[in-house]
Write a protein that holds these residues in place. Structure first.
Motif, short mmCIF file in Angstrom:
data_model
loop_
_atom_site.label_atom_id
_atom_site.label_comp_id
_atom_site.label_asym_id
_atom_site.label_seq_id
_atom_site.Cartn_x
_atom_site.Cartn_y
_atom_site.Cartn_z
N ASP A 13 -31.09 -28.44 -29.92
CA ASP A 13 -29.88 -27.90 -30.55
C ASP A 13 -30.30 -27.06 -31.74
O ASP A 13 -30.83 -27.57 -32.73
CB ASP A 13 -28.96 -29.04 -30.98
CG ASP A 13 -27.57 -28.54 -31.37
OD1 ASP A 13 -27.44 -27.34 -31.70
OD2 ASP A 13 -26.62 -29.34 -31.35
N GLY A 16 -25.38 -23.70 -32.60
CA GLY A 16 -24.67 -22.71 -31.80
C GLY A 16 -25.41 -22.26 -30.57
O GLY A 16 -24.88 -21.49 -29.77
N LYS A 18 -27.72 -24.24 -27.69
CA LYS A 18 -28.25 -25.51 -27.21
C LYS A 18 -28.85 -25.32 -25.83
O LYS A 18 -28.30 -24.60 -24.99
CB LYS A 18 -27.13 -26.56 -27.15
CG LYS A 18 -27.59 -27.95 -26.71
CD LYS A 18 -26.42 -28.91 -26.58
CE LYS A 18 -25.81 -29.25 -27.92
NZ LYS A 18 -24.78 -30.31 -27.78
N GLU A 48 -22.47 -20.65 -28.33
CA GLU A 48 -21.12 -20.57 -28.87
C GLU A 48 -20.77 -19.10 -29.12
O GLU A 48 -21.65 -18.26 -29.27
CB GLU A 48 -21.04 -21.36 -30.17
CG GLU A 48 -21.24 -22.86 -29.98
CD GLU A 48 -21.15 -23.63 -31.29
OE1 GLU A 48 -20.92 -22.98 -32.34
OE2 GLU A 48 -21.33 -24.86 -31.26
N PRO A 49 -19.48 -18.77 -29.17
CA PRO A 49 -19.08 -17.39 -29.48
C PRO A 49 -19.64 -16.93 -30.83
O PRO A 49 -19.71 -17.70 -31.79
CB PRO A 49 -17.55 -17.48 -29.51
CG PRO A 49 -17.21 -18.64 -28.65
CD PRO A 49 -18.32 -19.63 -28.85
N ARG A 51 -22.79 -15.92 -31.47
CA ARG A 51 -24.16 -16.38 -31.73
C ARG A 51 -25.16 -15.35 -31.25
O ARG A 51 -25.08 -14.85 -30.12
CB ARG A 51 -24.40 -17.72 -31.02
CG ARG A 51 -25.78 -18.32 -31.26
CD ARG A 51 -26.00 -18.71 -32.71
NE ARG A 51 -27.07 -19.67 -32.88
CZ ARG A 51 -28.37 -19.39 -32.97
NH1 ARG A 51 -28.77 -18.12 -32.89
NH2 ARG A 51 -29.25 -20.35 -33.14
N THR A 104 -23.57 -13.58 -27.90
CA THR A 104 -22.15 -13.62 -27.53
C THR A 104 -21.36 -13.07 -28.71
O THR A 104 -21.73 -13.28 -29.87
CB THR A 104 -21.70 -15.06 -27.23
OG1 THR A 104 -22.06 -15.90 -28.32
CG2 THR A 104 -22.33 -15.59 -25.96
N PRO A 110 -17.09 -19.56 -24.83
CA PRO A 110 -18.37 -20.28 -24.87
C PRO A 110 -19.15 -20.02 -23.58
O PRO A 110 -18.57 -19.95 -22.49
CB PRO A 110 -17.94 -21.75 -24.98
CG PRO A 110 -16.57 -21.71 -25.57
CD PRO A 110 -15.94 -20.45 -25.04
N ARG A 112 -22.09 -20.98 -20.86
CA ARG A 112 -22.95 -22.00 -20.24
C ARG A 112 -23.58 -21.36 -19.02
O ARG A 112 -22.87 -20.88 -18.13
CB ARG A 112 -22.16 -23.24 -19.87
CG ARG A 112 -22.98 -24.33 -19.20
CD ARG A 112 -22.18 -25.60 -18.97
NE ARG A 112 -22.93 -26.54 -18.17
CZ ARG A 112 -22.52 -27.04 -17.01
NH1 ARG A 112 -21.34 -26.70 -16.53
NH2 ARG A 112 -23.27 -27.88 -16.33
#
Length: 270
Positions: A13, A16, A18, A48-49, A51, A104, A110, A112
């Motif tokens: 991690d 933001g 991971k 995350e948004p 990042r 992002t 988000p 993935r």
């Protein structure tokens, strides 16, 4: 022989950003390698948004970026800005050296995705990037995404690995892809399946040391990625990520996984 691996407890991690690291070779009872033949590693990456992963170098990794939902924004000095999403695929054949960044936007959902690291057949090959549209995924049918340089898949890696994905409806039955002399590794991105009497849930992995037919049955809607691997293919093990020197040696794999799974149960992680 089919080996099952539970959801990997190896998580990094970075605030933001991971990653969950999946080592195909660690599914074996007595691992001799974290990878399996030319397949070095399968990484579930989450951004995350808003990042940014700043410009960085890759060497001697063949890297597939597979984005089933969301948007991954790539930038590199050679090709500029590219977007990878459910309708586009990207393969970086890093070779001798390839620099890029990923991000992002704050307005993006988000992210993935999977980043797949394949070992090339030789060191310091010419760098290359492949990016383009992919055909819509047919329901309950395997989609061939990546193959060898002389194969029929729309994208290639420079070793003997073929990569497929599948969107499966609940209570559907299909057969895994197969090819003579290839072994099968698969990663369950979402959903749940039965393979014989063995159950697999989201994040689980399987390694099948055979080229015989293998059927699966979905117990709910499922998204799965499968890899056909030539286990004895020649490989270059110098990838920046796929063969990073900090990866624990094989003899520590099973004790480390037991320790991390015990830790996660203790603190209630999933």
């Amino acid at each position: 022989m089919l080996y099952r691996g539970a959801k990997s407890p190896i998580v990094r991690d970075m605030g933001g950003f991971k990653t969950r690291l999946n080592m195909p070779g660690w599914l074996l009872p007595r691992p001799r390698d974290h990878g399996y033949g030319p397949l070095a590693m399968v990484v579930e990456s989450m951004l995350e948004p808003g990042r940014l992963i700043a410009m960085h170098e890759h060497q001697n990794d063949e890297i597939l970026s597979w984005v089933p939902d969301g948007v991954m924004r790539h930038n590199d000095p050679a090709t500029g800005r590219l977007i990878t999403d459910s309708a586009h695929l990207m393969v970086m054949n890093a070779g001798k050296s390839f620099w890029h960044s990923e991000e992002t936007l704050p307005s993006d959902p988000p992210l993935r995705m999977l980043q797949v690291f394949v070992r090339p057949h030789s060191l310091d090959l010419p760098p290359n990037i492949q990016h383009g549209p992919i055909a819509p995924a047919p329901v309950n049918q395997w989609r061939h995404l990546v193959g060898t340089e002389d194969g029929v898949a729309p994208f290639f890696v420079r070793n003997n690995v073929d990569i497929f994905d599948l969107r499966l409806e609940a209570e559907a039955e299909v057969t895994f892809p197969r090819a003579e002399g290839r072994h099968l590794y698969f990663y369950l991105f979402s959903g749940s399946i039965q393979v014989g009497d063995v159950g697999f849930g989201a994040g689980d992995q399987g390694l099948f040391l055979s080229d015989e037919p293998l059927d699966l049955f979905s117990t709910r809607s499922t998204l799965i990625v499968a890899f056909l691997i030539e286990p004895n293919a020649g490989v270059a093990r110098r990838g920046t990520v796929g063969d990073h020197p900090k990866i624990p040696p094989p003899y520590l794999a099973r004790p480390l996984l037991r320790l991390l799974h015990w830790r996660d149960r203790l603190v209630g992680k999933t």
